[in-house]
Design a protein around this motif. Sequence first.
Motif, PDB file in Angstrom:
ATOM      1  N   GLU A  28       0.836  -1.196   0.000  1.00 42.28           N
ATOM      2  CA  GLU A  28       0.000   0.000   0.000  1.00 42.28           C
ATOM      3  C   GLU A  28       0.872   1.248   0.000  1.00 42.28           C
ATOM      4  N   ASP A  32       0.926   4.114  -2.827  1.00 44.27           N
ATOM      5  CA  ASP A  32       0.647   5.497  -2.417  1.00 44.27           C
ATOM      6  C   ASP A  32       1.794   6.434  -2.777  1.00 44.27           C
ATOM      7  N   PRO A  39      -4.789   7.079  -1.369  1.00 44.95           N
ATOM      8  CA  PRO A  39      -5.245   5.985  -0.506  1.00 44.95           C
ATOM      9  C   PRO A  39      -6.450   5.225  -1.063  1.00 44.95           C
ATOM     10  N   ALA A  40      -7.386   5.937  -1.677  1.00 47.09           N
ATOM     11  CA  ALA A  40      -8.584   5.275  -2.200  1.00 47.09           C
ATOM     12  C   ALA A  40      -8.245   4.341  -3.363  1.00 47.09           C
ATOM     13  N   SER A  42      -5.246   3.032  -4.107  1.00 50.55           N
ATOM     14  CA  SER A  42      -4.407   1.916  -3.663  1.00 50.55           C
ATOM     15  C   SER A  42      -5.261   0.857  -2.965  1.00 50.55           C
ATOM     16  N   LYS A  43      -6.288   1.266  -2.220  1.00 55.46           N
ATOM     17  CA  LYS A  43      -7.181   0.308  -1.556  1.00 55.46           C
ATOM     18  C   LYS A  43      -7.958  -0.487  -2.601  1.00 55.46           C
ATOM     19  N   ARG A  44      -8.461   0.187  -3.648  1.00 54.45           N
ATOM     20  CA  ARG A  44      -9.189  -0.531  -4.705  1.00 54.45           C
ATOM     21  C   ARG A  44      -8.280  -1.530  -5.415  1.00 54.45           C
ATOM     22  N   LEU A  46      -5.557  -3.025  -4.121  1.00 57.16           N
ATOM     23  CA  LEU A  46      -5.275  -4.136  -3.208  1.00 57.16           C
ATOM     24  C   LEU A  46      -6.490  -5.040  -3.033  1.00 57.16           C
ATOM     25  N   ASP A  47      -7.693  -4.462  -2.983  1.00 59.21           N
ATOM     26  CA  ASP A  47      -8.907  -5.274  -2.866  1.00 59.21           C
ATOM     27  C   ASP A  47      -9.095  -6.151  -4.096  1.00 59.21           C
ATOM     28  N   LYS A  50      -6.746  -9.157  -4.238  1.00 55.81           N
ATOM     29  CA  LYS A  50      -7.090 -10.301  -3.377  1.00 55.81           C
ATOM     30  C   LYS A  50      -7.790 -11.399  -4.176  1.00 55.81           C
TER      31      LYS A  50
END
Length: 109
Positions: A28, A32, A39-40, A42-44, A46-47, A50
Amino acid sequence: MFKKIVATAALLFAAASFAAVDVNKGSEADLDGLKGVGPALSKRILDARKQGEFKDWADLMQRVKGVKEKAAAKLSAEGLTVNGKAYAGGDAPAAAPRTGKPAKVAAKE
């Protein structure tokens, strides 16, 4: 001698700041650190990761909201790669086939 050490350190720092980040391996914090990735996003990423690694840029663009051709080109220029490859521009997901005919325009009477 001191000037050479400082110059070498500056070059190493510059090279490290332009290091590529692979979307399948980056943390992350790595994601970033790229300009254009907050942050938003990078979260998408990483999700979506998965569910499985990204095969190519087309796969990334299809699975991550907000990453289309224009964004992919910018992120690639900032150092983001997919399986070590930069965005080539033609890796977009398949769109509906075009017929080559112009769209009909209703005439006003």
